[in-house]
Design a protein around this motif. Structure first.
Motif, PDB file in Angstrom:
ATOM      1  N   TYR A 160     -63.699   1.616   6.225  1.00 27.52           N
ATOM      2  CA  TYR A 160     -64.200   0.586   6.460  1.00 27.52           C
ATOM      3  C   TYR A 160     -65.313   0.675   7.383  1.00 27.52           C
ATOM      4  O   TYR A 160     -64.608   0.826   8.512  1.00 27.52           O
ATOM      5  CB  TYR A 160     -63.498  -0.527   6.208  1.00 27.52           C
ATOM      6  CG  TYR A 160     -63.974  -2.037   6.481  1.00 27.52           C
ATOM      7  CD1 TYR A 160     -64.957  -2.535   5.791  1.00 27.52           C
ATOM      8  CD2 TYR A 160     -63.648  -2.940   7.220  1.00 27.52           C
ATOM      9  CE1 TYR A 160     -65.550  -3.892   5.813  1.00 27.52           C
ATOM     10  CE2 TYR A 160     -64.417  -4.174   7.738  1.00 27.52           C
ATOM     11  CZ  TYR A 160     -65.594  -4.757   6.619  1.00 27.52           C
ATOM     12  OH  TYR A 160     -65.814  -5.887   6.940  1.00 27.52           O
ATOM     13  N   SER A 168     -67.058   1.838   2.958  1.00 35.22           N
ATOM     14  CA  SER A 168     -67.442   0.365   2.697  1.00 35.22           C
ATOM     15  C   SER A 168     -67.929  -0.337   3.924  1.00 35.22           C
ATOM     16  O   SER A 168     -67.462   0.172   4.907  1.00 35.22           O
ATOM     17  CB  SER A 168     -66.323  -0.365   1.763  1.00 35.22           C
ATOM     18  OG  SER A 168     -65.379  -0.542   2.916  1.00 35.22           O
ATOM     19  N   ASP A 176     -58.551  -2.083  -0.366  1.00 36.36           N
ATOM     20  CA  ASP A 176     -59.759  -1.411  -0.112  1.00 36.36           C
ATOM     21  C   ASP A 176     -59.504   0.089   0.385  1.00 36.36           C
ATOM     22  O   ASP A 176     -59.094  -0.012   1.382  1.00 36.36           O
ATOM     23  CB  ASP A 176     -60.644  -1.965   0.816  1.00 36.36           C
ATOM     24  CG  ASP A 176     -62.179  -1.446   0.980  1.00 36.36           C
ATOM     25  OD1 ASP A 176     -62.315  -0.283   0.524  1.00 36.36           O
ATOM     26  OD2 ASP A 176     -62.848  -1.841   1.943  1.00 36.36           O
ATOM     27  N   GLN A 218     -69.883  -0.318  -1.375  1.00 43.24           N
ATOM     28  CA  GLN A 218     -69.134   0.762  -1.468  1.00 43.24           C
ATOM     29  C   GLN A 218     -70.306   1.984  -1.417  1.00 43.24           C
ATOM     30  O   GLN A 218     -71.119   1.927  -2.469  1.00 43.24           O
ATOM     31  CB  GLN A 218     -68.319   0.857  -2.619  1.00 43.24           C
ATOM     32  CG  GLN A 218     -67.194  -0.122  -2.447  1.00 43.24           C
ATOM     33  CD  GLN A 218     -66.201  -0.077  -3.719  1.00 43.24           C
ATOM     34  OE1 GLN A 218     -64.922   0.107  -3.400  1.00 43.24           O
ATOM     35  NE2 GLN A 218     -66.472  -0.398  -4.979  1.00 43.24           N
ATOM     36  N   PHE A 275     -66.664  -4.138  -3.892  1.00 42.33           N
ATOM     37  CA  PHE A 275     -65.348  -4.207  -3.845  1.00 42.33           C
ATOM     38  C   PHE A 275     -65.199  -5.831  -3.377  1.00 42.33           C
ATOM     39  O   PHE A 275     -66.001  -6.267  -2.496  1.00 42.33           O
ATOM     40  CB  PHE A 275     -64.706  -3.462  -2.566  1.00 42.33           C
ATOM     41  CG  PHE A 275     -63.270  -3.982  -2.394  1.00 42.33           C
ATOM     42  CD1 PHE A 275     -62.145  -3.572  -2.934  1.00 42.33           C
ATOM     43  CD2 PHE A 275     -63.092  -4.688  -1.269  1.00 42.33           C
ATOM     44  CE1 PHE A 275     -60.945  -3.831  -2.716  1.00 42.33           C
ATOM     45  CE2 PHE A 275     -61.698  -5.215  -0.759  1.00 42.33           C
ATOM     46  CZ  PHE A 275     -60.655  -4.808  -1.557  1.00 42.33           C
TER      47      PHE A 275
END
Length: 278
Positions: free
Chosen positions: A174, A234, A170, A225, A192
């Motif tokens: 995040y 994300s 990723d 995402q 994802f």
């Protein structure tokens, strides 16, 4: 004249002294047979062609003294020449034996029969060690996962394990506590996904071809995402576990193994290659 008178006086006494004892004690049948038996059994001198039994008839043999019989007590009292004894042992040319497994008792103790293997080098052994089949390799799936597999077994069957995982990382920033309802930036339609599954099972070999089945336990992580003016973002969408199933086959060549698998539940297939010890 005196001589004649002396003879007449002595003659009755001489006649009475020659009377057999049978007159007063007649012999019976048993005495007669005993007397005859005594006369017909003279001692026979030992010759090369005359058995020693003539003079020394064989007597009843005495039982052997007890000895260690491998933990079995009163061995001499349990012999059964027509079958088996109370412990399930039979009597044969090599002593007591047990048919299943085939063991017998002799002067060397309890033993079990074995097969002698003669190798090309001339070496002999009673134990033949079969080589253990082993293979290990890597693979790739059509949904962008990498797999690592291995198998071990014998000539007819094998155990197999397989681990597949998503190798993508990723690249977004995040936010673990992000929520779709509070997102203030555009959300992409593409999520994802990160998935990993561990499989294990068994297979059947047909010469160099093997067919197997495996059960798998996995985890799937899905993230939303999006993107703002600075970059990609994300945040969590789902985190779940699952159980699945996979079937496949392996084909061995000299030191090389090809592997094909498919997971009908997860909807992907994989191909792999590895090395073996054949």
């Amino acid at each position: 004249m005196k001589k004649i008178l002396f003879f007449l006086l002595v003659f009755p006494f001489l006649a009475l002294s020659q009377v057999s004892s049978w007159r007063t004690n007649p012999p019976t049948q048993s005495q007669t047979s005993q007397s005859q038996q005594t006369r017909v059994q003279p001692s026979i001198p030992q010759q090369n062609n005359v058995s020693s039994w003539r003079n020394n008839p064989p007597q009843q043999s005495q039982p052997l003294p007890p000895r260690d019989r491998g933990g079995i007590q009163n061995w001499n009292n349990i012999q059964n020449w027509g079958g088996f004894n109370q412990f399930g042992y039979y009597w044969g040319n090599y002593g007591w034996y047990q048919p299943f497994p085939y063991t017998w008792y002799d002067d060397y103790g309890l033993r079990q029969r074995s097969v002698v293997y003669i190798y090309e080098s001339g070496r002999r052994d009673t134990i033949r060690k079969l080589p253990v089949y082993f293979t290990a390799g890597i693979g790739y799936t059509n949904n962008n996962q990498t797999s690592f597999s291995g198998a071990i077994g014998g000539k007819k069957a094998y155990f197999i394990v397989d681990y597949t995982t998503t190798t993508a990382i990723d690249q977004n920033q995040y936010f673990p506590y992000g929520n779709l309802s509070t997102a203030d930036f555009p959300i992409s339609k593409d999520n994802f996904k990160k998935e990993s599954t561990f499989y294990f099972g068994a297979g059947k070999k047909f010469n160099k071809l093997g067919i197997h089945g495996m059960i798998g336990f996995g985890r799937e992580i899905v993230r939303y995402q999006g993107k703002d003016a600075i970059g990609s973002i994300s945040f969590p969408k789902s985190n779940s576990t699952f159980t699945t199933f996979k079937i496949g086959l392996i084909r061995d060549f000299k030191f090389i193994t090809l592997k094909l698998d498919t997971d009908p539940i997860r909807g992907y297939s994989q191909i792999g290659i590895g090395f073996n010890n054949k």
